[in-house]
Scaffold this active site. Structure first.
Site, PDB file in Angstrom:
ATOM      1  N   LYS A   1       0.823  -1.203   0.000  1.00 52.54           N
ATOM      2  CA  LYS A   1       0.000   0.000   0.000  1.00 52.54           C
ATOM      3  C   LYS A   1       0.868   1.269   0.000  1.00 52.54           C
ATOM      4  O   LYS A   1       0.437   2.315  -0.448  1.00 52.54           O
ATOM      5  CB  LYS A   1      -0.924   0.024   1.214  1.00 52.54           C
ATOM      6  CG  LYS A   1      -1.829  -1.195   1.386  1.00 52.54           C
ATOM      7  CD  LYS A   1      -2.829  -1.331   0.272  1.00 52.54           C
ATOM      8  CE  LYS A   1      -3.963  -2.298   0.590  1.00 52.54           C
ATOM      9  NZ  LYS A   1      -3.544  -3.704   0.713  1.00 52.54           N
TER      10      LYS A   1
HETATM   11  C1  PLP Z   1      -4.166  -4.830   0.197  1.00 51.08           C
HETATM   12  C2  PLP Z   1      -3.364  -6.043   0.138  1.00 51.08           C
HETATM   13  C3  PLP Z   1      -3.629  -7.038  -0.825  1.00 51.08           C
HETATM   14  C4  PLP Z   1      -4.789  -6.954  -1.773  1.00 51.08           C
HETATM   15  O1  PLP Z   1      -4.631  -5.941  -2.725  1.00 51.08           O
HETATM   16  P1  PLP Z   1      -5.879  -5.414  -3.568  1.00 51.08           P
HETATM   17  O2  PLP Z   1      -5.379  -4.268  -4.338  1.00 51.08           O
HETATM   18  O3  PLP Z   1      -6.917  -5.013  -2.552  1.00 51.08           O
HETATM   19  O4  PLP Z   1      -6.348  -6.549  -4.407  1.00 51.08           O
HETATM   20  C5  PLP Z   1      -2.790  -8.129  -0.859  1.00 51.08           C
HETATM   21  N1  PLP Z   1      -1.753  -8.261  -0.001  1.00 51.08           N
HETATM   22  C6  PLP Z   1      -1.476  -7.339   0.927  1.00 51.08           C
HETATM   23  C7  PLP Z   1      -0.350  -7.555   1.870  1.00 51.08           C
HETATM   24  C8  PLP Z   1      -2.260  -6.192   1.023  1.00 51.08           C
HETATM   25  O5  PLP Z   1      -1.969  -5.273   1.951  1.00 51.08           O
END
Ligand code: PLP
Length: 495
Positions: free
Chosen positions: A112
């Site tokens: 993120k």
């Molecule tokens: C948010 C997240 C995901 C999923 O990503 P999306 O964009 O919501 O599909 C997968 N792995 C981790 C560690 C995340 O923080």
């Protein structure tokens, strides 16, 4: 060429990129989508020599056309700096016939950070460009990682406040500790008795509440979103796919123009949608492999054309993917529905009313580049153990889901196209599940003992993000029901 943004749910909306980023969600409840997907206008062979920041500028200037080059360069240089623990920003590590694109070298050690370290700059720049007089209130629902990354990005940013809702019993201990120790007078973190979907639905409700919007405006506030429904999250995520292609070139794994597969551990469908946009920009991607955990609503969707959230919700060891309503799928549905807002709206209405919808055969045809897969809890754990024993490479639970899905895909199809497995979190963030997979004697250890064991096992240093929370005091301890969210927002803002 100027790229304007439309809503997935009505034909009237048409706004600039900066306005779309400020608004977060369209007034009609739809998501903003670019009117067209611009082409990448640099030769692929050149990508091999470009830095992450240069690639970011080349991609983002094509989408965010009402930002000047200077504005974008400013945002990029502030975002992708020494907050990341490696100059490469997003390194590619080869292990066991796959290349792991490590997106966890930012300040909160989850992918993120790739978007949320730049979003505050894009947003405050947008506010200035649009003469936005209201203070921006970021409302965010989190399955664990978005919350901390958004808090870190927006803490003490002038002209903004941020409120994060997380499922009280649906995040890892490290994730929760990271959030509840957040400093900054403009931050607010609240636990919800419910799951991520309850939190996300609650936030969407607040966004579309016109009365509330009016009341806030009178008091000098406007809402925006740091969730992946914000197009300002999605565009920065396209960058690392283009960057990964460049790294594969410079490593000699592929030649310019050769196709690659990407494997993405998926929850809200933002990350893999960015890969789809990268492909539509002209990046040579063959298959988009969508990996789910036991909440395999997306796997079933790609298999059958039916999206059905009416099922048991599983709490898994990959909590950031414990999601039954994948918001960003709407952007893909809109696109394969021929950019028909009416058609898309009818699917979304059906989803809201009955919890499911079925797409047409023609639409399914348009999804043929997508392949769904999933991993059970046992397979996820086994994948972590196997990779560790073979290569001494330690991956987190989310990455392990993708890694397992890729291993099965390859076994089944024999497709040995060069593949990028997207590594979305540091194993340190999920130390308990990770260590239990590789060392069965760790069962009774505390969280920080596990972290020290992980350090010894992986030979990688404990990230600063983990060291920080060892001793940090808890600053947020509110826990409420989902139907109390509006009152909690008002309490924080109007206090
Ligand atoms: C948010 C997240 C995901 C999923 O990503 P999306 O964009 O919501 O599909 C997968 N792995 C981790 C560690 C995340 O923080």
């Amino acid at each position: 060429m100027d790229i304007m943004y439309r809503s997935t749910r009505s034909t009237q909306t048409r706004v600039t990129a900066s306005r779309a980023i400020l608004n977060g969600l369209a007034d009609d409840g739809g998501l903003y989508v670019p009117e067209q997907i611009p082409a990448l206008d640099i030769p692929l062979s050149k990508l091999a020599d470009m830095t992450y920041q240069e690639t970011a500028l080349a991609v983002m200037r094509k989408f965010l056309t009402d930002y000047t080059e200077e504005e974008l360069s400013y945002c990029i240089s502030r975002a992708y700096d020494s907050k990341f623990d490696t100059e490469e920003i997003a390194p590619l590590t080869e292990a066991d016939n796959a290349c792991y694109l490590e997106l966890f070298h930012g300040p909160t050690i989850a992918f993120k950070d790739m978007a949320l370290s730049i979003l505050p700059y894009l947003m405050t720049t947008a506010a200035a460009k649009n003469q936005e007089k209201h203070e921006i209130v970021i409302l965010t629902a989190t399955s664990g990682d978005t919350g901390k990354a958004a808090l870190a990005g927006f803490a003490d940013v002038p002209g903004t406040k941020i409120i994060v809702f997380y499922p009280k019993d649906g995040v890892s201990p490290v994730q929760e500790r990271q959030m509840v120790t957040q400093k900054g007078a403009n931050t607010c973190v609240i636990g919800i008795r419910g799951n991520f979907d309850d939190a996300q639905t609650g936030v969407k409700k607040l966004f579309s509440d016109r009365e509330l919007k009016k009341e806030l405006e009178q008091k000098g506030f406007c809402f925006s979103s740091a969730n992946s429904i914000n197009i300002g999250r999605l565009v920065p995520q396209i960058v690392y796919y283009v960057h990964a292609y460049g790294r594969l070139l410079s490593m000699g794994k592929i030649s310019a123009g050769e196709k690659i597969n990407v494997v993405v551990p998926t929850g809200n469908f933002g990350n893999i949608l960015a890969a789809f946009y990268a492909k539509n920009m002209g990046l040579p991607i063959a298959k988009l492999i969508c990996a789910s955990n036991e909440n395999k609503v997306l796997f079933d969707f790609f298999e059958s054309g039916v999206y059905n959230r009416n099922r048991e919700f599983h709490l898994t060891s990959s909590p950031s993917m414990d999601i039954l309503i994948s918001s960003n799928l709407e952007r893909l549905i809109y696109r394969v529905a021929g950019e028909d807002a009416k058609k898309n709206s009818s699917f979304m209405e059906s989803l809201a009313k009955t919890g499911s919808y079925e797409i047409t055969a023609e639409m399914r045809q348009a999804l043929s580049d997508f392949i769904g897969g999933y991993a059970t809890e046992e397979q996820t754990s086994e994948e972590i153990r196997q990779l560790y024993e073979k290569e001494h490479y330690v991956i987190d639970t989310h990455t392990a889901v993708a890694s397992h899905v890729y291993r099965s895909y390859r076994l089944e199809t024999g497709d040995d196209t060069a593949a990028v497995v997207v590594s979305t979190a540091s194993p340190y963030k999920f130390a308990r599940s990770v260590m239990q997979s590789i060392d069965s004697s760790c069962k009774d250890l505390g969280d920080f003992e596990l972290i020290d064991r992980l350090c010894a096992a992986s030979g990688t240093p404990v990230p600063a993000a983990i060291e920080e929370i060892r001793t940090a005091p808890v600053l947020h301890d509110q826990v409420i029901r989902a139907d109390e969210m509006e009152a909690a927002v008002k309490r924080f803002l109007f206090a």
